[in-house]
Scaffold this motif. Structure first.
Motif, PDB file in Angstrom:
ATOM      1  N   LYS A 109      38.208  -6.105 -35.578  1.00  0.00           N
ATOM      2  CA  LYS A 109      36.846  -5.984 -35.073  1.00  0.00           C
ATOM      3  C   LYS A 109      36.547  -4.504 -34.823  1.00  0.00           C
ATOM      4  CE  LYS A 109      34.105  -8.596 -31.750  1.00  0.00           C
ATOM      5  NZ  LYS A 109      34.179  -9.600 -30.682  1.00  0.00           N
ATOM      6  N   ILE A 110      35.379  -4.085 -35.241  1.00  0.00           N
ATOM      7  CA  ILE A 110      35.022  -2.672 -35.062  1.00  0.00           C
ATOM      8  C   ILE A 110      33.881  -2.559 -34.051  1.00  0.00           C
ATOM      9  CG2 ILE A 110      34.129  -0.603 -36.206  1.00  0.00           C
ATOM     10  CD1 ILE A 110      35.575  -1.742 -38.738  1.00  0.00           C
ATOM     11  N   TYR A 111      34.087  -1.709 -33.074  1.00  0.00           N
ATOM     12  CA  TYR A 111      33.084  -1.481 -32.029  1.00  0.00           C
ATOM     13  C   TYR A 111      32.516  -0.086 -32.198  1.00  0.00           C
ATOM     14  CZ  TYR A 111      35.324  -5.432 -29.673  1.00  0.00           C
ATOM     15  OH  TYR A 111      35.834  -6.661 -29.356  1.00  0.00           O
ATOM     16  N   LYS A 124      33.482   7.897 -32.816  1.00  0.00           N
ATOM     17  CA  LYS A 124      32.337   7.013 -33.116  1.00  0.00           C
ATOM     18  C   LYS A 124      32.674   5.517 -33.138  1.00  0.00           C
ATOM     19  CE  LYS A 124      29.332  10.220 -33.430  1.00  0.00           C
ATOM     20  NZ  LYS A 124      29.463  10.623 -32.033  1.00  0.00           N
ATOM     21  N   TYR A 125      33.933   5.194 -33.508  1.00  0.00           N
ATOM     22  CA  TYR A 125      34.283   3.781 -33.653  1.00  0.00           C
ATOM     23  C   TYR A 125      35.622   3.469 -32.999  1.00  0.00           C
ATOM     24  CZ  TYR A 125      30.752   4.198 -37.271  1.00  0.00           C
ATOM     25  OH  TYR A 125      29.587   4.458 -37.928  1.00  0.00           O
ATOM     26  N   PHE A 126      35.713   2.231 -32.523  1.00  0.00           N
ATOM     27  CA  PHE A 126      36.988   1.722 -32.021  1.00  0.00           C
ATOM     28  C   PHE A 126      37.344   0.519 -32.889  1.00  0.00           C
ATOM     29  CE2 PHE A 126      39.055  -1.289 -28.870  1.00  0.00           C
ATOM     30  CZ  PHE A 126      40.313  -0.723 -29.021  1.00  0.00           C
ATOM     31  N   CYS A 127      38.461   0.611 -33.586  1.00  0.00           N
ATOM     32  CA  CYS A 127      38.896  -0.466 -34.471  1.00  0.00           C
ATOM     33  C   CYS A 127      40.012  -1.245 -33.768  1.00  0.00           C
ATOM     34  CB  CYS A 127      39.395   0.146 -35.778  1.00  0.00           C
ATOM     35  SG  CYS A 127      40.118  -1.056 -36.891  1.00  0.00           S
ATOM     36  N   HIS A 128      39.747  -2.512 -33.472  1.00  0.00           N
ATOM     37  CA  HIS A 128      40.671  -3.354 -32.699  1.00  0.00           C
ATOM     38  C   HIS A 128      41.261  -4.415 -33.628  1.00  0.00           C
ATOM     39  CE1 HIS A 128      41.100  -6.147 -28.917  1.00  0.00           C
ATOM     40  NE2 HIS A 128      42.263  -5.740 -29.379  1.00  0.00           N
ATOM     41  N   PRO A 139      38.765  10.487 -38.951  1.00  0.00           N
ATOM     42  CA  PRO A 139      38.551  11.349 -37.785  1.00  0.00           C
ATOM     43  C   PRO A 139      37.484  10.799 -36.828  1.00  0.00           C
ATOM     44  CG  PRO A 139      37.545  12.323 -39.730  1.00  0.00           C
ATOM     45  CD  PRO A 139      38.274  11.088 -40.202  1.00  0.00           C
ATOM     46  N   GLU A 140      36.807   9.729 -37.238  1.00  0.00           N
ATOM     47  CA  GLU A 140      35.747   9.158 -36.395  1.00  0.00           C
ATOM     48  C   GLU A 140      36.202   7.920 -35.631  1.00  0.00           C
ATOM     49  OE1 GLU A 140      32.424   8.418 -39.108  1.00  0.00           O
ATOM     50  OE2 GLU A 140      31.605  10.208 -38.166  1.00  0.00           O
ATOM     51  N   THR A 141      37.447   7.488 -35.898  1.00  0.00           N
ATOM     52  CA  THR A 141      37.872   6.183 -35.390  1.00  0.00           C
ATOM     53  C   THR A 141      39.180   6.266 -34.608  1.00  0.00           C
ATOM     54  OG1 THR A 141      36.904   5.237 -37.389  1.00  0.00           O
ATOM     55  CG2 THR A 141      38.366   3.809 -36.145  1.00  0.00           C
ATOM     56  N   VAL A 142      39.224   5.530 -33.499  1.00  0.00           N
ATOM     57  CA  VAL A 142      40.498   5.283 -32.817  1.00  0.00           C
ATOM     58  C   VAL A 142      40.865   3.837 -33.115  1.00  0.00           C
ATOM     59  CG1 VAL A 142      41.544   4.941 -30.537  1.00  0.00           C
ATOM     60  CG2 VAL A 142      40.282   7.034 -31.018  1.00  0.00           C
TER      61      VAL A 142
END
Ligand SMILES: Nc1ncnc2c1ncn2[C@@H]1O[C@H](COP(=O)(O)OP(=O)(O)O)[C@@H](O)[C@H]1O
Ligand SMILES: [Mg+2]
Length: 147
Positions: free
Chosen positions: A72-74, A81-85, A109-112
């Motif tokens: 799921k991407i928040y 910019k994004y949190f990928c769970h 570089p935009e996502t954790v």
């Protein structure tokens, strides 16, 4: 990378708030491309920690266990910019995640990215990943080890 990840460290969380706050502090310090791998049994507190992490990143919507979705991407309002769970619990193998294009998130570089049940996908742990082990000690106590 922040100091707390330079060597192995163990933290005792006395309740779910402690765990949330720990995640919150990590979220505030995280940078795009960071990957958190969470290992620990059902009810250990992986999702609780990530709810804090997401808030620290600037995610406004509620983060739940993505057990039925795998991924799921928040959107975040912070500098990342994004949190990928990801929840690897139901995966048959690492290949399923590779097929979803997960390695692009690892390098973004935009996502954790954070992965629950990380033990299941050891073969594709990125080199820079922060490995977090959560152990159930008693009803409200957890041992959180950062490797
Ligand atoms: N110290 C603690 N840290 C995290 N969760 C705790 C703690 N003590 C009790 N809990 C409870 O344990 C459960 C953890 O659930 P969750 O975060 O969904 O675990 P997981 O994702 O590892 O299966 C929650 O119901 C939470 O209230
Ligand atoms: Mg969970």
């Amino acid at each position: 990378m922040s100091l707390i990840f330079k060597s192995m460290k163990t933290i005792i969380s006395k309740n779910e708030k402690d765990t949330f706050k720990l995640g919150l502090s990590w979220g505030k310090k995280s940078q795009g491309g960071d990957v958190f791998i969470l290992c620990g049994d059902l009810g250990a507190g992986k999702t609780k920690l990530l709810q804090g992490l997401a808030q620290g990143l600037g995610v406004k919507s509620r983060v739940n266990s993505p057990t039925f979705n795998i991924l799921k991407i928040y959107k975040s309002l912070g500098k990342v910019k994004y949190f990928c769970h990801i929840d690897a619990y139901r995966l048959q193998s690492e290949h399923d995640l590779i097929a979803l294009g997960i390695e692009e998130f690892f390098n973004s570089p935009e996502t954790v990215t954070a992965i629950e049940w990380g033990e299941k996908i050891k073969k594709i742990w990125p080199k820079n990943a922060k490995i977090i082990k959560i152990k159930h000690l008693s009803l409200n106590k957890r041992e959180i080890t950062i490797i």
